[in-house]
Design a protein around this motif. Structure first.
Motif, PDB file in Angstrom:
ATOM      1  N   PHE A  49      54.892-119.189-118.792  1.00 55.94           N
ATOM      2  CA  PHE A  49      55.522-120.388-119.303  1.00 55.94           C
ATOM      3  C   PHE A  49      54.614-121.190-120.341  1.00 55.94           C
ATOM      4  CE2 PHE A  49      57.144-124.738-119.209  1.00 55.94           C
ATOM      5  CZ  PHE A  49      58.459-124.483-119.433  1.00 55.94           C
ATOM      6  N   ARG A  50      53.408-121.045-119.874  1.00 49.87           N
ATOM      7  CA  ARG A  50      52.268-121.801-120.744  1.00 49.87           C
ATOM      8  C   ARG A  50      52.102-120.872-122.201  1.00 49.87           C
ATOM      9  NH1 ARG A  50      47.743-121.892-117.709  1.00 49.87           N
ATOM     10  NH2 ARG A  50      48.276-123.924-116.714  1.00 49.87           N
TER      11      ARG A  50
ATOM     12  N   ILE B  79      60.898-118.906-119.669  1.00 51.87           N
ATOM     13  CA  ILE B  79      60.848-118.027-118.698  1.00 51.87           C
ATOM     14  C   ILE B  79      62.039-117.258-118.352  1.00 51.87           C
ATOM     15  CG2 ILE B  79      58.785-118.928-117.454  1.00 51.87           C
ATOM     16  CD1 ILE B  79      60.850-119.998-115.378  1.00 51.87           C
TER      17      ILE B  79
ATOM     18  N   VAL C  55      53.651-119.547-113.969  1.00 54.07           N
ATOM     19  CA  VAL C  55      53.126-120.466-114.856  1.00 54.07           C
ATOM     20  C   VAL C  55      52.387-120.114-115.964  1.00 54.07           C
ATOM     21  CG1 VAL C  55      51.431-122.312-114.649  1.00 54.07           C
ATOM     22  CG2 VAL C  55      52.926-121.976-112.707  1.00 54.07           C
ATOM     23  N   SER C  56      51.686-118.948-115.902  1.00 53.71           N
ATOM     24  CA  SER C  56      51.071-118.499-117.175  1.00 53.71           C
ATOM     25  C   SER C  56      51.950-117.935-118.025  1.00 53.71           C
ATOM     26  CB  SER C  56      49.845-117.436-116.749  1.00 53.71           C
ATOM     27  OG  SER C  56      50.014-116.383-117.433  1.00 53.71           O
TER      28      SER C  56
END
Lengths: 101, 167
Positions: free
Chosen positions: A85-86, A91, A82-83
């Motif tokens: 992708f942020r 990804i 998630v981090s």
């Protein structure tokens, strides 16, 4: 006549190999995580099979610990995803080469 | 019994086919659903090994909790319909399955050449929560159990730290 131990061992060897091949050929990190789970499951199957055929409950204890470690690994791994992708909006594992020498 | 063997063969076939379908599927949601099938059939294999508690935990933890986590992240990152990922690793993708077949043949050879020691006769008792608890909470396994609880706490805090935008 019960099922021989070898059958379970060969089945879990095949499952483990599917996981290894998946990790090698997939480019999506979520699917790579799933393949790692598959490998852990193959090892669990081996543990339980040996536990049954040797009348030793230690194998099943190990399975419980493997499951706990797998849960921890998935939680941390998906947090990292998630981090990433942020920060990069992608990804694909080929593009995450920040530490490439 | 031949019935037992048939059931085992059926479960093994389901496991292998769903595993291969999982790594061949392009869509991650489909991979996740095939993985659920694999996990369920491994749980049934645990039942054939008389490990009742482990089978239940497998369904609850893996097919329940971990898969929900996967599906949730796929949904969160909107990865359900990915654009075709350009792969720069073509030789690897061709070589991987071939080496996989070699690897599984090697493992099968090693397994079949294992010395078969004297095995105790199989007992027919099921390993339920009582046996697991008696073993887990006594001298041998209580220390690893406590360590694992610390590991889970660290993992939970770490996951929050990683995924949070601003601490």
């Amino acid at each position: 006549m019960p099922i021989p131990l070898d059958y379970y061992l060969i089945l879990s060897a095949a499952l483990f190999t599917i996981g290894v091949v998946g990790v090698l050929i997939k480019r999506n990190p979520i699917v790579i995580f799933m393949c790692v789970e598959l490998m852990l499951n193959a090892v669990n199957l081996t543990f339980v099979a040996f536990s049954r055929y040797h009348n030793d409950i230690g194998g099943q204890m190990m399975v419980i610990f493997v499951m706990a470690v797998a849960a921890a690994e998935v939680a941390v791994g998906l947090g990292i995803l998630v981090s990433i992708f942020r920060n990069r909006a992608s990804i694909n594992v080929d593009e995450i080469d920040l530490m490439k020498g | 019994m031949t019935g037992q063997l048939l059931f085992f063969a059926f479960l093994a076939a389901v496991t292998i086919v769903c595993g291969i379908a999982m790594i061949l599927a392009d869509n991650p949601v489909r991979s996740a659903l095939y993985l659920v099938l694999v996990l369920f059939s491994v749980a049934l294999l645990f039942l054939t090994l008389h490990a009742v508690f482990i089978a239940a935990v497998q369904i609850i933890v893996y097919a329940g909790a971990i898969m929900v986590l996967f599906i949730f992240v796929i949904m969160l990152l909107n990865l359900g319909t990915p654009e075709r990922i350009v792969d720069r690793l073509k030789p690897q993708q061709a070589l991987g399955p071939v080496l996989g077949v070699v690897f599984v043949i090697l493992l099968a050879f090693i397994i079949s050449s294992l010395p078969t020691g004297k095995q105790p006769p199989l007992s027919n008792t099921l390993t339920g929560p009582f046996e697991i608890g008696m073993s887990l909470f006594t001298a041998n396994w209580i220390f690893p159990f406590e360590i694992v609880s610390i590991l889970l706490l660290v993992a939970a805090v770490g996951a929050v730290m990683l995924a949070k935008k601003r601490i």
